[in-house]
Design a protein around this motif. Structure first.
Motif, PDB file in Angstrom:
ATOM      1  N   LYS A 107       0.830  -1.209   0.000  1.00 16.65           N
ATOM      2  CA  LYS A 107       0.000   0.000   0.000  1.00 16.65           C
ATOM      3  C   LYS A 107       0.863   1.258   0.000  1.00 16.65           C
ATOM      4  O   LYS A 107       0.511   2.260  -0.617  1.00 16.65           O
ATOM      5  N   THR A 108       1.992   1.197   0.691  1.00 17.33           N
ATOM      6  CA  THR A 108       2.884   2.358   0.734  1.00 17.33           C
ATOM      7  C   THR A 108       3.498   2.623  -0.631  1.00 17.33           C
ATOM      8  O   THR A 108       3.631   3.780  -1.051  1.00 17.33           O
ATOM      9  N   PHE A 109       3.894   1.556  -1.324  1.00 12.12           N
ATOM     10  CA  PHE A 109       4.395   1.712  -2.696  1.00 12.12           C
ATOM     11  C   PHE A 109       3.326   2.387  -3.568  1.00 12.12           C
ATOM     12  O   PHE A 109       3.605   3.325  -4.313  1.00 12.12           O
ATOM     13  N   TYR A 110       2.110   1.848  -3.456  1.00 14.19           N
ATOM     14  CA  TYR A 110       1.010   2.369  -4.282  1.00 14.19           C
ATOM     15  C   TYR A 110       0.743   3.844  -3.966  1.00 14.19           C
ATOM     16  O   TYR A 110       0.546   4.667  -4.867  1.00 14.19           O
ATOM     17  N   LYS A 111       0.752   4.179  -2.670  1.00 11.27           N
ATOM     18  CA  LYS A 111       0.502   5.561  -2.266  1.00 11.27           C
ATOM     19  C   LYS A 111       1.599   6.485  -2.776  1.00 11.27           C
ATOM     20  O   LYS A 111       1.329   7.605  -3.227  1.00 11.27           O
ATOM     21  N   ALA A 112       2.855   6.023  -2.706  1.00 14.69           N
ATOM     22  CA  ALA A 112       3.984   6.838  -3.175  1.00 14.69           C
ATOM     23  C   ALA A 112       3.865   7.145  -4.658  1.00 14.69           C
ATOM     24  O   ALA A 112       4.193   8.248  -5.109  1.00 14.69           O
ATOM     25  N   ILE A 113       3.391   6.180  -5.427  1.00 12.60           N
ATOM     26  CA  ILE A 113       3.216   6.392  -6.872  1.00 12.60           C
ATOM     27  C   ILE A 113       2.060   7.358  -7.124  1.00 12.60           C
ATOM     28  O   ILE A 113       2.149   8.254  -7.961  1.00 12.60           O
ATOM     29  N   LYS A 114       0.986   7.163  -6.360  1.00 11.89           N
ATOM     30  CA  LYS A 114      -0.193   8.026  -6.517  1.00 11.89           C
ATOM     31  C   LYS A 114       0.157   9.481  -6.214  1.00 11.89           C
ATOM     32  O   LYS A 114      -0.324  10.412  -6.859  1.00 11.89           O
ATOM     33  N   GLU A 115       1.043   9.669  -5.203  1.00 14.85           N
ATOM     34  CA  GLU A 115       1.457  11.020  -4.830  1.00 14.85           C
ATOM     35  C   GLU A 115       2.647  11.504  -5.660  1.00 14.85           C
ATOM     36  O   GLU A 115       3.229  12.550  -5.386  1.00 14.85           O
ATOM     37  N   LYS A 116       3.040  10.674  -6.652  1.00 16.78           N
ATOM     38  CA  LYS A 116       4.128  10.994  -7.579  1.00 16.78           C
ATOM     39  C   LYS A 116       5.484  11.097  -6.883  1.00 16.78           C
ATOM     40  O   LYS A 116       6.383  11.809  -7.336  1.00 16.78           O
ATOM     41  N   ASN A 117       5.634  10.364  -5.762  1.00 20.41           N
ATOM     42  CA  ASN A 117       6.939  10.283  -5.117  1.00 20.41           C
ATOM     43  C   ASN A 117       7.815   9.219  -5.771  1.00 20.41           C
ATOM     44  O   ASN A 117       9.026   9.211  -5.603  1.00 20.41           O
ATOM     45  N   MET A 118       7.172   8.274  -6.471  1.00 21.76           N
ATOM     46  CA  MET A 118       7.888   7.273  -7.258  1.00 21.76           C
ATOM     47  C   MET A 118       7.251   7.222  -8.635  1.00 21.76           C
ATOM     48  O   MET A 118       6.037   7.377  -8.777  1.00 21.76           O
ATOM     49  N   ALA A 119       8.108   6.980  -9.668  1.00 27.13           N
ATOM     50  CA  ALA A 119       7.624   7.061 -11.051  1.00 27.13           C
ATOM     51  C   ALA A 119       6.866   5.815 -11.487  1.00 27.13           C
ATOM     52  O   ALA A 119       6.038   5.884 -12.381  1.00 27.13           O
ATOM     53  N   TYR A 120       7.142   4.672 -10.890  1.00 30.86           N
ATOM     54  CA  TYR A 120       6.465   3.452 -11.313  1.00 30.86           C
ATOM     55  C   TYR A 120       6.387   2.464 -10.159  1.00 30.86           C
ATOM     56  O   TYR A 120       7.117   2.569  -9.172  1.00 30.86           O
ATOM     57  N   PHE A 121       5.465   1.521 -10.280  1.00 34.18           N
ATOM     58  CA  PHE A 121       5.316   0.510  -9.233  1.00 34.18           C
ATOM     59  C   PHE A 121       6.417  -0.531  -9.391  1.00 34.18           C
ATOM     60  O   PHE A 121       6.548  -1.143 -10.441  1.00 34.18           O
ATOM     61  N   PRO A 122       7.226  -0.735  -8.351  1.00 33.42           N
ATOM     62  CA  PRO A 122       8.377  -1.638  -8.488  1.00 33.42           C
ATOM     63  C   PRO A 122       7.958  -3.095  -8.611  1.00 33.42           C
ATOM     64  O   PRO A 122       7.056  -3.559  -7.910  1.00 33.42           O
ATOM     65  N   SER A 123       8.619  -3.803  -9.511  1.00 35.47           N
ATOM     66  CA  SER A 123       8.399  -5.242  -9.648  1.00 35.47           C
ATOM     67  C   SER A 123       9.375  -5.955  -8.724  1.00 35.47           C
ATOM     68  O   SER A 123      10.579  -5.724  -8.785  1.00 35.47           O
ATOM     69  N   TYR A 124       8.837  -6.799  -7.837  1.00 28.58           N
ATOM     70  CA  TYR A 124       9.713  -7.478  -6.891  1.00 28.58           C
ATOM     71  C   TYR A 124       9.116  -8.820  -6.492  1.00 28.58           C
ATOM     72  O   TYR A 124       7.903  -9.045  -6.603  1.00 28.58           O
ATOM     73  N   PHE A 125       9.989  -9.722  -6.050  1.00 29.08           N
ATOM     74  CA  PHE A 125       9.575 -11.029  -5.546  1.00 29.08           C
ATOM     75  C   PHE A 125      10.240 -11.247  -4.187  1.00 29.08           C
ATOM     76  O   PHE A 125      11.333 -10.741  -3.939  1.00 29.08           O
ATOM     77  N   ILE A 126       9.560 -11.996  -3.327  1.00 28.34           N
ATOM     78  CA  ILE A 126      10.015 -12.162  -1.949  1.00 28.34           C
ATOM     79  C   ILE A 126      10.248 -13.641  -1.663  1.00 28.34           C
ATOM     80  O   ILE A 126       9.406 -14.486  -1.974  1.00 28.34           O
ATOM     81  N   GLY A 127      11.399 -13.937  -1.066  1.00 27.75           N
ATOM     82  CA  GLY A 127      11.690 -15.282  -0.572  1.00 27.75           C
ATOM     83  C   GLY A 127      11.762 -15.252   0.943  1.00 27.75           C
ATOM     84  O   GLY A 127      12.421 -14.386   1.520  1.00 27.75           O
ATOM     85  N   ILE A 128      11.076 -16.179   1.600  1.00 34.37           N
ATOM     86  CA  ILE A 128      10.983 -16.175   3.064  1.00 34.37           C
ATOM     87  C   ILE A 128      11.498 -17.493   3.615  1.00 34.37           C
ATOM     88  O   ILE A 128      11.229 -18.563   3.046  1.00 34.37           O
ATOM     89  N   ASN A 129      12.236 -17.394   4.725  1.00 37.11           N
ATOM     90  CA  ASN A 129      12.741 -18.601   5.382  1.00 37.11           C
ATOM     91  C   ASN A 129      12.658 -18.436   6.896  1.00 37.11           C
ATOM     92  O   ASN A 129      13.089 -17.411   7.428  1.00 37.11           O
ATOM     93  N   PRO A 130      12.107 -19.418   7.615  1.00 38.72           N
ATOM     94  CA  PRO A 130      12.123 -19.363   9.085  1.00 38.72           C
ATOM     95  C   PRO A 130      13.557 -19.373   9.587  1.00 38.72           C
ATOM     96  O   PRO A 130      14.434 -19.961   8.966  1.00 38.72           O
TER      97      PRO A 130
END
Length: 555
Positions: A231-254
């Motif tokens: 949501k923060t990424f989306y808000k930053a783009i909406k407010e024009k603080n970032m030029a595009y929505f970043p493409s990313y993938f997450i790997g998680i390990n206990p």
């Protein structure tokens, strides 16, 4: 105490408060006074015990700096100065020159010891900044993460997040923009995941590489906090603080094992998430087993080539207007002496990332040329295609060995190179030039798996393709899905407008064939006609197919 903690304590003490330093100075002066009494009752300054005072001054300079060391030099020199006898048994007093020399020597020694330790601490601080922190975000880096000591809770996890196409961002938008982007990303992570409690000094956000972060979080934070990130990424783009929505993938390990192990496992999970186009994946042991298995297989490839364990299968491509066999797609297969038949998905994607892909591609083209040449003896004159990754075109070696095949009178004009659309392009101009050089020899190019990878329209516009191949995912539902039919029809129309032939992959029913014929599609490939076949199987199939076609044409 681990290395990271030790360095941080040294640097932190150098920046400690003035009040704490004054209290420590009072404590050391008290020690100096006790040493002076000890020297007095031990016989005076004639004994070597005076060096105890010097030791206190040097230690004071180390912990209090140059001016603190100089002050302790004054107090130490004064305590052993005009009121301290040289010999307490006779009460023989020191000469004035003697105690004044000692005083100035103590002051100088205290000051110099402080200067030396400050210099060393500044070097340690700079080195720690270089080796333990990222220069852009000032967050702890991979070296810090792997060497830190930390008390972990049983429910803590590590997440590795990598932002895709970061090099492209630098190339297209500039290094300053990319650094600013990473700064904003890191600020978001720190705000969400670092503890608000000022007493909790543990780091939870790490900047591992220029486009990769690691985050330590608990089970309870997982869903809520990563939703906040989104949501923060989306808000930053909406407010024009970032030029595009970043493409990313997450790997998680206990958290289980050493720092290096948990980081490696999280990275394996991230790569799996990227491969499967999942937002995130949690590590499980089979992921490592699969990775190790593929790595082990890649090591066996040179032996497999020498032992002729590889072989080609041929998948027919049918002309939808005439019904004739237009050509075949040559597909590599591996008959392993111990593991049996290994599917290409188990080894090709892995070796595409290594230099071994050049060797395998050369073997496929060479073998296909040889077998297609032999098919002419069976009165089979068809074109053939070979899948290659785009980066192969950047290797001048491919042009050299194709030129060598041409000198051997092999049917160069029958070769079609299928470019996998999942590959990104660094320079369209350079790639187009390499393709043009090969096209001058009579080689055609097709865009494989159309619609499933990178910017399709950019490929079609900027590169000299002759053929596009519509991926099976668009073909499988054309009998029942009107929107899919519209997509396929528009693709065929675009291809024809650009002067390209169109091949439909994954055709499995006669009804799909009829729909594609009505759409004006040029060629079809799929199980409706045949599965991929070995050299001898294809020759037999081709004869049977031609006989059937001729029989059908007579009715």
């Amino acid at each position: 105490m681990d290395v990271i903690t030790g360095i941080e304590k040294i640097i932190t003490w150098n920046k400690t408060s003035l009040v704490r330093k004054i209290l420590l100075m009072i404590f050391i002066v008290s020690i100096q006074l006790l040493i002076a009494f000890f020297i007095f009752y031990s016989g005076g300054t004639k004994n070597s015990y005076v060096y105890l005072e010097l030791s206190a001054i040097i230690i004071g300079g180390f912990v209090l700096g140059p001016f603190g060391g100089a002050f302790l030099g004054i107090t130490g020199g004064f305590f052993l100065g005009p009121f301290m006898p040289a010999d307490t048994t006779t009460m023989l007093m020191q000469e004035k020159a003697s105690w004044l020399f000692r005083l100035f020597f103590y002051i100088f020694t205290g000051y110099i010891s402080g200067v030396v330790i400050e210099y060393l601490l500044n070097i340690i601080d700079r080195l720690s900044s270089i080796t333990l922190y990222n220069p852009v975000t000032k967050l702890p880096n991979k070296n810090y993460f792997e060497n830190m000591a930390r008390d972990y809770h049983p429910d803590e996890h590590i997440a590795v997040i990598k932002f895709e196409e970061y090099p492209k961002m630098i190339e297209n938008l500039g290094l300053d923009y990319a650094k600013d982007f990473i700064h904003k990303i890191s600020d978001i992570f720190v705000k969400i995941f670092n503890k608000k409690d000022v007493n909790d000094k543990q780091q939870n956000v790490f900047h591992l590489e220029e486009d990769k972060f690691a985050i330590i979080f608990s089970d309870s934070e997982m869903k809520d906090n990563f939703k906040v990130v989104y949501k923060t990424f989306y808000k930053a783009i909406k407010e024009k603080n970032m030029a595009y929505f970043p493409s990313y993938f997450i790997g998680i390990n206990p958290w289980s094992g050493s720092n290096t192990e948990v980081l490696q496992k999280a990275e394996i999970a991230r790569r799996s998430a990227r491969k499967n186009l999942n937002f995130y994946e949690v590590y499980y042991p089979e992921l490592s087993e699969h990775l190790n298995k593929n790595f082990d297989l890649s090591l066996e490839i040179p032996r497999a080539i020498n032992n002729r364990e590889f072989f080609l299968t041929y998948h027919p491509k049918i002309n939808l207007k005439s019904g004739e066999v237009e050509g075949v797609e040559a597909l590599i297969r591996w008959s392993h002496p111990e593991k049996g038949l290994i599917p290409p998905d188990a080894f090709i994607p892995y070796i595409e990332k290594t230099s071994m892909i050049n060797t395998v591609t050369e073997w496929v083209i060479k073998t296909a040329f040889s077998e297609i040449k032999n098919m002419e003896k069976e009165d089979i004159n068809i074109n053939f295609s070979v899948n290659i990754p785009l980066k192969i075109l950047e290797n001048p070696k491919i042009k050299k060995y194709i030129e060598a095949y041409k000198r051997k009178s092999l049917p160069i004009h029958r070769l079609e190179l299928e470019i996998l659309e999942r590959d990104s392009i660094d320079s369209f101009k350079k790639t187009a030039s390499a393709m043009d050089d090969l096209k001058k020899m009579g080689i055609n190019f097709s865009l494989d798996d159309y619609g499933t990878g990178y910017s399709t329209l950019s490929y079609m516009q900027k590169l000299p393709f002759d053929i596009i191949k519509i991926d099976r995912m668009f073909i499988k539902d054309i009998e029942t899905n009107e929107r899919m039919r519209a997509l396929v029809q528009s693709t065929i129309d675009i291809g024809h407008t650009l002067g390209m032939d169109v091949v439909a992959e994954g055709v499995e029913t006669i009804k799909s064939v009829e729909i594609l014929q009505n759409m004006g599609c040029d060629f079809a490939q799929g199980y409706h006609y045949a599965k991929p076949m070995t050299y001898l199987e294809f020759i037999r199939w081709h004869k049977d197919y031609n006989s059937t076609e001729k029989l059908a044409s007579n009715f």
